[in-house]
Structure formats: C-alpha cells, structure tokens
Motif scaffolding. Sequence first.
Motif, PDB file in Angstrom:
ATOM      1  N   GLU A 116       0.749  -1.178   0.103  1.00  0.00           N
ATOM      2  CA  GLU A 116      -0.053  -0.129   0.034  1.00  0.00           C
ATOM      3  C   GLU A 116       0.821   0.985  -0.004  1.00  0.00           C
ATOM      4  OE1 GLU A 116      -2.779  -0.323   3.314  1.00  0.00           O
ATOM      5  OE2 GLU A 116      -3.667  -2.021   2.460  1.00  0.00           O
ATOM      6  N   ALA A 117       2.225   1.255  -0.006  1.00  0.00           N
ATOM      7  CA  ALA A 117       3.078   2.125   0.069  1.00  0.00           C
ATOM      8  C   ALA A 117       4.266   1.663  -0.839  1.00  0.00           C
ATOM      9  CB  ALA A 117       3.657   2.613   1.309  1.00  0.00           C
ATOM     10  N   PRO A 118       5.283   2.840  -0.956  1.00  0.00           N
ATOM     11  CA  PRO A 118       6.295   2.436  -1.749  1.00  0.00           C
ATOM     12  C   PRO A 118       7.274   0.945  -1.181  1.00  0.00           C
ATOM     13  CG  PRO A 118       6.495   4.478  -1.672  1.00  0.00           C
ATOM     14  CD  PRO A 118       5.205   4.243  -0.903  1.00  0.00           C
ATOM     15  N   VAL A 119       7.751   0.174  -2.199  1.00  0.00           N
ATOM     16  CA  VAL A 119       8.576  -0.964  -1.978  1.00  0.00           C
ATOM     17  C   VAL A 119      10.008  -0.358  -1.350  1.00  0.00           C
ATOM     18  CG1 VAL A 119       9.378  -3.306  -2.637  1.00  0.00           C
ATOM     19  CG2 VAL A 119       6.873  -2.521  -3.150  1.00  0.00           C
ATOM     20  N   SER A 120      10.489  -1.045  -0.447  1.00  0.00           N
ATOM     21  CA  SER A 120      12.027  -0.538  -0.151  1.00  0.00           C
ATOM     22  C   SER A 120      12.865  -1.573  -0.651  1.00  0.00           C
ATOM     23  CB  SER A 120      12.018  -0.151   1.312  1.00  0.00           C
ATOM     24  OG  SER A 120      11.386  -1.125   2.293  1.00  0.00           O
ATOM     25  N   LYS A 128       5.000  -0.655   6.347  1.00  0.00           N
ATOM     26  CA  LYS A 128       5.187  -1.339   7.741  1.00  0.00           C
ATOM     27  C   LYS A 128       5.179  -2.854   7.537  1.00  0.00           C
ATOM     28  CE  LYS A 128       3.808   2.855   9.968  1.00  0.00           C
ATOM     29  NZ  LYS A 128       2.806   3.185  11.068  1.00  0.00           N
ATOM     30  N   SER A 129       5.039  -3.472   6.194  1.00  0.00           N
ATOM     31  CA  SER A 129       4.688  -4.719   6.241  1.00  0.00           C
ATOM     32  C   SER A 129       5.857  -5.441   5.620  1.00  0.00           C
ATOM     33  CB  SER A 129       3.478  -4.931   5.443  1.00  0.00           C
ATOM     34  OG  SER A 129       3.446  -4.902   4.046  1.00  0.00           O
ATOM     35  N   THR A 165       3.442  -8.578   9.698  1.00  0.00           N
ATOM     36  CA  THR A 165       3.254  -7.307  10.341  1.00  0.00           C
ATOM     37  C   THR A 165       3.795  -7.009  11.800  1.00  0.00           C
ATOM     38  OG1 THR A 165       0.925  -7.329  11.136  1.00  0.00           O
ATOM     39  CG2 THR A 165       1.320  -6.662   8.925  1.00  0.00           C
ATOM     40  N   GLY A 166       4.061  -5.778  12.286  1.00  0.00           N
ATOM     41  CA  GLY A 166       4.627  -5.646  13.428  1.00  0.00           C
ATOM     42  C   GLY A 166       5.738  -4.383  13.701  1.00  0.00           C
ATOM     43  N   HIS A 167       6.206  -3.962  12.503  1.00  0.00           N
ATOM     44  CA  HIS A 167       7.143  -2.907  12.607  1.00  0.00           C
ATOM     45  C   HIS A 167       6.087  -1.623  12.768  1.00  0.00           C
ATOM     46  CE1 HIS A 167      11.125  -4.126  11.587  1.00  0.00           C
ATOM     47  NE2 HIS A 167      10.425  -4.990  10.730  1.00  0.00           N
ATOM     48  N   ALA A 168       6.912  -0.729  13.562  1.00  0.00           N
ATOM     49  CA  ALA A 168       6.258   0.795  14.023  1.00  0.00           C
ATOM     50  C   ALA A 168       6.374   1.704  13.180  1.00  0.00           C
ATOM     51  CB  ALA A 168       6.944   1.080  15.350  1.00  0.00           C
ATOM     52  N   ALA A 177      16.337 -19.721   6.908  1.00  0.00           N
ATOM     53  CA  ALA A 177      15.159 -20.151   7.650  1.00  0.00           C
ATOM     54  C   ALA A 177      14.530 -18.813   8.369  1.00  0.00           C
ATOM     55  CB  ALA A 177      15.528 -20.842   9.003  1.00  0.00           C
ATOM     56  N   LYS A 178      15.078 -17.775   8.321  1.00  0.00           N
ATOM     57  CA  LYS A 178      14.707 -16.587   8.818  1.00  0.00           C
ATOM     58  C   LYS A 178      14.890 -15.255   7.969  1.00  0.00           C
ATOM     59  CE  LYS A 178      15.138 -18.301  13.409  1.00  0.00           C
ATOM     60  NZ  LYS A 178      14.843 -18.041  14.945  1.00  0.00           N
ATOM     61  N   VAL A 179      14.113 -14.402   8.124  1.00  0.00           N
ATOM     62  CA  VAL A 179      14.590 -12.958   7.658  1.00  0.00           C
ATOM     63  C   VAL A 179      14.523 -12.293   8.601  1.00  0.00           C
ATOM     64  CG1 VAL A 179      12.288 -12.381   6.659  1.00  0.00           C
ATOM     65  CG2 VAL A 179      14.071 -11.367   5.399  1.00  0.00           C
ATOM     66  N   LEU A 180      15.525 -10.967   8.505  1.00  0.00           N
ATOM     67  CA  LEU A 180      15.806  -9.962   9.348  1.00  0.00           C
ATOM     68  C   LEU A 180      15.501  -8.541   8.960  1.00  0.00           C
ATOM     69  CD1 LEU A 180      16.964  -9.289  12.250  1.00  0.00           C
ATOM     70  CD2 LEU A 180      19.227  -8.925  11.054  1.00  0.00           C
ATOM     71  N   THR A 181      14.502  -7.944   9.481  1.00  0.00           N
ATOM     72  CA  THR A 181      14.256  -6.497   8.726  1.00  0.00           C
ATOM     73  C   THR A 181      14.340  -5.401   9.743  1.00  0.00           C
ATOM     74  OG1 THR A 181      12.018  -7.078   9.609  1.00  0.00           O
ATOM     75  CG2 THR A 181      12.347  -7.633   7.357  1.00  0.00           C
ATOM     76  N   GLY A 182      14.501  -4.278   9.367  1.00  0.00           N
ATOM     77  CA  GLY A 182      14.891  -3.165  10.078  1.00  0.00           C
ATOM     78  C   GLY A 182      13.983  -1.799   9.496  1.00  0.00           C
TER      79      GLY A 182
END
Length: 240
Positions: free
Chosen positions: A23-27, A74-75, A93-96, A109-114
């Motif tokens: 729903e917003a720009p892809v980073s 934020k997703s 979802t969960g990022h502020a 197994a995992k992805v890290l996001t900031g």
Amino acid sequence: MDGRCWLWPSAGSNGTEVKAAHEAPVSKVVSLIPPESAAAAPAGKVNIRSHRTQARATASPGSRVLAASCSYDKSVKMWDFTGNRPQQLAVMTGHAGPVLEMAVQPVGAKVLTGDRKGNLMSWDLETCSNSWGAVAAHQGHITALAWMHPQQQQLHEALAAPGDSSGSNGSMAVSGGQDGCVRLWDTRASGCAAQQRLHANQQGKGAVGNICIGGHYGKAVGELSTFGPPSVMHMPVKCL
C-alpha cells in the motif's frame, strides 16, 4: 513509488508484475531460495513449511521463485513469483515504522528486517511469525543488515570462548544505522552482543551504507567490511 513489484527474467524483456503488492512504496525485495536450490512444489495451494523443506532436500534447479518484500506500509510479505500469476503467501506485520532494510539468513530459515524508527525484527519463514526483535536498536533509521554464516559464527564464538562452538546455527546478525554504529546481535538472546561506532563524525552523525561479512571484496571469511562515511572499514570478526 506505487507499491508494485516486478520480476524480470535474466534473458528477455517480459517481466511479471504484481500490482499493489504493497500500500506504499516498496523498499527492498530479496530472493528466498537461490535459483540453483529451488525445487518444484505440488500443484495447488503452497504450504511454506513443506515447500521450503522439499526445496532444501531436492535442490532441483529453476522451478520455483520465492521472494520477500518490505515496504513503507510497515509490512513484510512473502511471494511465489513462479509462472504468470504471482501468489502472495504471507503478510508479516509488527514494525512501528516503514521497513527499509531486509536480509535473508544464509541457512534460509529466517529474514531480518529493520525500520525507520531503528527497530529490528526477525521472522521465521516456516511459521511466518516474529521470532526475535530489538526496539531502538539504533538511533535513527536502520540502514544496513547482514547475517553471519554458521561457519563465520563458529569462528566468532571460538575466538570469544575457545573450545565452545555449540549452537553455531547462523543466529547472529549485524546491523548498521543512521547513528554510524555497527552492532552484533545474537537472536537467541536479548540485547546487543557487541558494537563499534565506525561511521560517525564528532557530532555523532553518519550512516552505515552497507555490511559484508567474509568472502566479499577479496577479504577473508573471518573479516567484516562496512561502508559509509568517512571510508570503508575492514576488521576481523573478533573485533566486534
């Protein structure tokens, strides 16, 4: 800046589009399964857990294309780009704040996001749930992320505690921020394991533009490279 995702083939010009992927720009968009280890999944609804297990086991080239994307909405989303009709597999979802950076664990197994507020979140790709996080990991935006390969983690742990390399499962990650700091995290525990302020001036301003751990730019497996003002920094993993 329209929230769309495109998949482009290495040869030819016909891309696959996902309209309104976010729903917003892809980073950022990252591959979840390298082409050489992708495998066919049963027809019909994709089960992420069984598909990833099958993909690692069979290592049949070129039949599935899985990816993850993050956005200013934020997703974090998982996609199957196979064929002409991309499928959305999961929404996390969960990022502020807007999610700016993303890195896939070498073991897959995992992805890290900031995000833009300096928070970190680790996502389990088999359950599509949040498995770890650090609030205010940096002052300002998260600007760079990288995971340690299990062999690199084993080297770091051997240097920190000789004779004890148990649990070297690729759980350690490195982050960089707008504060110019490089920080090491063990996602099995809470808190920062180590840090260095490498890319900040006397006023505390700067940013880490990129992080590479071992095997890049002609450097040794046990070395970490960071990029940002005032220059490129190279240092042994044990210095973190």
